[in-house]
Design a protein around this motif. Structure first.
Motif, PDB file in Angstrom:
ATOM      1  N   MET A   1      55.000  67.466  18.523  1.00 46.26           N
ATOM      2  CA  MET A   1      55.866  66.579  19.295  1.00 46.26           C
ATOM      3  C   MET A   1      55.598  65.119  18.914  1.00 46.26           C
ATOM      4  O   MET A   1      56.525  64.329  18.746  1.00 46.26           O
ATOM      5  CB  MET A   1      55.631  66.777  20.789  1.00 46.26           C
ATOM      6  CG  MET A   1      56.596  66.018  21.665  1.00 46.26           C
ATOM      7  SD  MET A   1      58.304  66.574  21.492  1.00 46.26           S
ATOM      8  CE  MET A   1      58.243  68.049  22.537  1.00 46.26           C
ATOM      9  N   ASP A   2      54.321  64.765  18.749  1.00 40.62           N
ATOM     10  CA  ASP A   2      53.976  63.402  18.313  1.00 40.62           C
ATOM     11  C   ASP A   2      54.588  63.132  16.952  1.00 40.62           C
ATOM     12  O   ASP A   2      55.107  62.041  16.694  1.00 40.62           O
ATOM     13  CB  ASP A   2      52.451  63.241  18.186  1.00 40.62           C
ATOM     14  CG  ASP A   2      51.735  63.340  19.510  1.00 40.62           C
ATOM     15  OD1 ASP A   2      50.608  63.896  19.530  1.00 40.62           O
ATOM     16  OD2 ASP A   2      52.270  62.850  20.521  1.00 40.62           O
TER      17      ASP A   2
ATOM     18  N   ASN B   1      58.241  62.483  17.226  1.00 42.79           N
ATOM     19  CA  ASN B   1      58.446  61.125  17.760  1.00 42.79           C
ATOM     20  C   ASN B   1      58.202  60.079  16.673  1.00 42.79           C
ATOM     21  O   ASN B   1      58.898  59.056  16.606  1.00 42.79           O
ATOM     22  CB  ASN B   1      57.521  60.858  18.949  1.00 42.79           C
ATOM     23  CG  ASN B   1      57.974  61.575  20.212  1.00 42.79           C
ATOM     24  OD1 ASN B   1      59.146  61.874  20.382  1.00 42.79           O
ATOM     25  ND2 ASN B   1      57.040  61.847  21.101  1.00 42.79           N
TER      26      ASN B   1
ATOM     27  N   LEU C   1      44.383  61.498  13.737  1.00 43.84           N
ATOM     28  CA  LEU C   1      44.866  60.907  14.995  1.00 43.84           C
ATOM     29  C   LEU C   1      45.155  61.949  16.065  1.00 43.84           C
ATOM     30  O   LEU C   1      45.647  61.613  17.132  1.00 43.84           O
ATOM     31  CB  LEU C   1      46.148  60.104  14.713  1.00 43.84           C
ATOM     32  CG  LEU C   1      45.997  58.980  13.695  1.00 43.84           C
ATOM     33  CD1 LEU C   1      47.342  58.320  13.425  1.00 43.84           C
ATOM     34  CD2 LEU C   1      45.002  57.931  14.199  1.00 43.84           C
ATOM     35  N   ASP C   2      44.826  63.213  15.779  1.00 47.03           N
ATOM     36  CA  ASP C   2      45.076  64.286  16.761  1.00 47.03           C
ATOM     37  C   ASP C   2      46.539  64.276  17.202  1.00 47.03           C
ATOM     38  O   ASP C   2      46.856  64.220  18.389  1.00 47.03           O
ATOM     39  CB  ASP C   2      44.143  64.128  17.971  1.00 47.03           C
ATOM     40  CG  ASP C   2      44.145  65.389  18.848  1.00 47.03           C
ATOM     41  OD1 ASP C   2      43.791  65.294  20.041  1.00 47.03           O
ATOM     42  OD2 ASP C   2      44.551  66.465  18.345  1.00 47.03           O
ATOM     43  N   ILE C   3      47.400  64.312  16.196  1.00 48.12           N
ATOM     44  CA  ILE C   3      48.841  64.285  16.461  1.00 48.12           C
ATOM     45  C   ILE C   3      49.370  65.708  16.439  1.00 48.12           C
ATOM     46  O   ILE C   3      49.066  66.464  15.515  1.00 48.12           O
ATOM     47  CB  ILE C   3      49.554  63.455  15.368  1.00 48.12           C
ATOM     48  CG1 ILE C   3      49.228  61.982  15.541  1.00 48.12           C
ATOM     49  CG2 ILE C   3      51.036  63.661  15.383  1.00 48.12           C
ATOM     50  CD1 ILE C   3      49.795  61.119  14.429  1.00 48.12           C
ATOM     51  N   ASP C   4      50.141  66.074  17.455  1.00 51.37           N
ATOM     52  CA  ASP C   4      50.733  67.420  17.444  1.00 51.37           C
ATOM     53  C   ASP C   4      52.191  67.335  16.960  1.00 51.37           C
ATOM     54  O   ASP C   4      52.658  66.258  16.574  1.00 51.37           O
ATOM     55  CB  ASP C   4      50.606  68.079  18.823  1.00 51.37           C
ATOM     56  CG  ASP C   4      51.365  67.341  19.922  1.00 51.37           C
ATOM     57  OD1 ASP C   4      51.063  67.583  21.101  1.00 51.37           O
ATOM     58  OD2 ASP C   4      52.261  66.524  19.621  1.00 51.37           O
TER      59      ASP C   4
ATOM     60  N   ARG D   1      47.618  63.800  10.827  1.00 54.56           N
ATOM     61  CA  ARG D   1      47.643  64.624  12.039  1.00 54.56           C
ATOM     62  C   ARG D   1      46.225  64.983  12.482  1.00 54.56           C
ATOM     63  O   ARG D   1      45.952  65.066  13.679  1.00 54.56           O
ATOM     64  CB  ARG D   1      48.514  65.859  11.811  1.00 54.56           C
ATOM     65  CG  ARG D   1      49.985  65.487  11.652  1.00 54.56           C
ATOM     66  CD  ARG D   1      50.892  66.657  11.402  1.00 54.56           C
ATOM     67  NE  ARG D   1      51.072  67.475  12.588  1.00 54.56           N
ATOM     68  CZ  ARG D   1      52.098  68.288  12.768  1.00 54.56           C
ATOM     69  NH1 ARG D   1      53.044  68.372  11.866  1.00 54.56           N
ATOM     70  NH2 ARG D   1      52.191  69.024  13.847  1.00 54.56           N
TER      71      ARG D   1
ATOM     72  N   ILE E   1      52.482  56.044  18.783  1.00 55.47           N
ATOM     73  CA  ILE E   1      52.222  57.476  18.977  1.00 55.47           C
ATOM     74  C   ILE E   1      50.790  57.697  19.453  1.00 55.47           C
ATOM     75  O   ILE E   1      50.529  58.534  20.310  1.00 55.47           O
ATOM     76  CB  ILE E   1      52.453  58.250  17.656  1.00 55.47           C
ATOM     77  CG1 ILE E   1      53.845  57.986  17.109  1.00 55.47           C
ATOM     78  CG2 ILE E   1      52.184  59.724  17.837  1.00 55.47           C
ATOM     79  CD1 ILE E   1      54.960  58.426  18.023  1.00 55.47           C
ATOM     80  N   ALA E   2      49.859  56.969  18.848  1.00 53.83           N
ATOM     81  CA  ALA E   2      48.430  57.121  19.175  1.00 53.83           C
ATOM     82  C   ALA E   2      47.882  55.749  19.527  1.00 53.83           C
ATOM     83  O   ALA E   2      47.183  55.107  18.724  1.00 53.83           O
ATOM     84  CB  ALA E   2      47.668  57.722  17.994  1.00 53.83           C
TER      85      ALA E   2
ATOM     86  N   GLU F   1      45.509  54.678  21.237  1.00 50.78           N
ATOM     87  CA  GLU F   1      44.060  54.453  21.310  1.00 50.78           C
ATOM     88  C   GLU F   1      43.448  54.297  19.923  1.00 50.78           C
ATOM     89  O   GLU F   1      42.274  53.937  19.788  1.00 50.78           O
ATOM     90  CB  GLU F   1      43.393  55.624  22.051  1.00 50.78           C
ATOM     91  CG  GLU F   1      43.290  56.916  21.276  1.00 50.78           C
ATOM     92  CD  GLU F   1      44.607  57.654  21.108  1.00 50.78           C
ATOM     93  OE1 GLU F   1      45.603  57.287  21.775  1.00 50.78           O
ATOM     94  OE2 GLU F   1      44.651  58.588  20.285  1.00 50.78           O
TER      95      GLU F   1
END
Lengths: 83, 397
Positions: A41-42, A45, A36-39, A33, A17-18, A20
């Protein structure tokens, strides 16, 4: 599967998902969240990939239990198939 | 080379996916192009046999450059007037001669004259100085060949897109790219604010029914088929646009062009920075489930750099959401040549009056930024009212 193996799976999925992010740098007790700057949609997934790997379908009402890495592992440990 | 966004002036043809002599059909992927927004698959817009490639792999060419010749059925070989693998909208008005070098639409040669004697407006001259552009090397596209501000912006973007020789004090390549992206966005957004007379409207929408419907729907769906509330909003926007079609249009050459199809551009943040708004084609024709599947695929392909050229050239309106960043109201800058942008904020719980009682309700602020040359506040208000109405009947979406 023990908790360390489960943690490895969760980190692997988070890596998809992330990509980097450095798995070793993910703090286990900090909101994933935000780290890892997960939104949304991430996050969806992430859940889909966990379901595929672990065959655990997480209902929407339980999303709030998956805020940190430790919380994810704890939740999934309690719901492993056969538990 | 197709125009894959208002701010694009050039691209690198990284790979041909077909060979000379291959038969291609409309919609086939013929090449990969690298732009500031990532790698894009370029589609063919005609059916025929590839006769010749005019651009080498790795070559950077301006938008509008003929990339290849495709001989359609029944045509003789080496037809001088065959357009290439370019979308209709990007084809130059004049046919390219067969021996033409792979350059853009024929340009005037650079003129060895001082800037004071150039046919250039004072504001374009000022802009050239600000952006460090040598106006004597710019081809004017204005009346009588006059150099316009757009010509200067395009030249500045092209100059930034070209690799530069190493020099003391220059930033490392990654920083160069980031700086180029920002300057490209800066030019596009500046142009938008300068040329588009924006007006702004907002409304607060009670999301109670929509979110209740979503909870019930997702409770019965396996995780891979669950729907995010953004998909509901996109479908509601698409249906509201049917009621106010002038917001689903472009402004081209001084007039509004209404679009028959509704292709909503979804603003997607890239993990490495930057923003892309590719199209969800025919958004109004999809069920919410289909829309969610397509949205998930679009976001994943955007972030992995696998978009198709039509997805970048086709949006008829853009929807942006900053709700997950905690923003309650977002007033977007319209992407030219579109004429509107819808903004959606964060869902918050607020006191709300229902049947004379004050109850807590989850609400969201939806905004409209619109081009006042094309619509006025009355029509914009009708759109937001239609959006609200659609979200009160989620089972009808």
């Amino acid at each position: 599967m023990n908790s360390e193996e489960l943690r490895t799976v969760v980190l692997r999925v988070l890596g998809q998902i992330a990509p980097e992010a450095d798995p070793a740098a993910i703090k286990p007790d900090v909101n994933l969240r935000e780290q890892l700057d997960i939104d949304s949609m991430d996050f969806l997934n992430f859940l889909i990939a966990l379901d595929k790997e672990l065959h655990i379908d997480i209902p929407e009402r339980d999303y709030g239990h998956l805020t940190t890495l430790d919380a994810c592992v704890g939740y999934l440990m309690a719901r492993r198939p056969g538990q | 080379m197709p125009q894959l966004g208002a701010d694009m002036s050039a691209g690198i043809l990284t790979r041909w996916r077909k060979q000379v002599g291959d038969v291609v059909h409309r919609g086939d992927i013929i090449a990969e192009v690298e732009t500031e927004k990532g790698n894009i698959d370029v589609e063919v817009f005609s059916t025929g046999t590839i006769e010749k490639f005019l651009v080498d792999q790795g070559q950077r060419v301006p938008v509008g450059t003929v990339l290849a010749w495709i001989r359609e059925e029944g045509e003789p070989p080496q037809a001088a007037t065959r357009a290439a693998a370019m979308p209709e909208a990007a084809r130059p008005a004049a046919p390219a001669p067969p021996a033409a070098a792979p350059t853009a639409v024929p340009r005037q040669a650079a003129r060895a004259v001082s800037i004071e004697r150039l046919p250039i407006s004072p504001s374009a001259r000022r802009l050239a100085r600000e952006l460090g552009v040598d106006a004597t090397t710019v081809t004017g596209t204005g009346h009588g060949g006059a150099i316009t501000r757009e010509d200067i912006e395009r030249a500045a973007a092209e100059a930034l897109a070209r690799p530069t020789a190493a020099a003391p004090g220059l930033a490392a390549p990654a920083e160069d790219r980031s700086a180029r992206i920002r300057q490209t966005i800066a030019a596009a957004m500046s142009r938008s604010k300068r040329e588009i007379p924006h007006y702004y409207l907002s409304t607060t929408i009670d999301m109670h029914r929509a979110l209740e419907w979503l909870d019930q729907e997702n409770a019965r769906r396996p995780v891979a088929e669950r729907i995010l509330y953004g998909a509901l909003v996109l479908k509601a926007v698409a249906l509201a646009l049917r009621e106010v079609p002038e917001l689903n249009a472009t402004w081209e050459e001084g007039r509004v062009v209404l679009k028959k199809n509704i292709h909503i551009g979804v603003a997607i943040a890239l993990r490495q920075g930057g923003l892309v708004a590719p199209a969800l084609h025919d958004t109004d024709q999809l069920t919410v489930g289909e829309l969610m599947t397509r949205l998930r695929d679009l976001v994943n392909r955007t972030r992995s750099g696998s978009l198709r050229s039509s997805e970048l050239s086709d949006p008829t309106i853009t929807v942006t959401s900053l709700g997950e960043q905690g923003v309650e109201s977002v007033y977007g800058v319209i992407y030219p040549p579109q004429v509107a942008m819808v903004g959606v904020g964060k869902i918050v719980e607020r006191p709300w009056c229902v049947d004379g009682q004050v109850v807590p309700r989850r609400v969201v602020t939806a905004t409209l930024s619109a081009d006042h040359r094309v619509s006025d506040g009355h029509r914009g208000g009708l759109f937001l009212a239609a959006l609200d109405r659609r979200l009160q009947e989620p089972d009808q979406l």
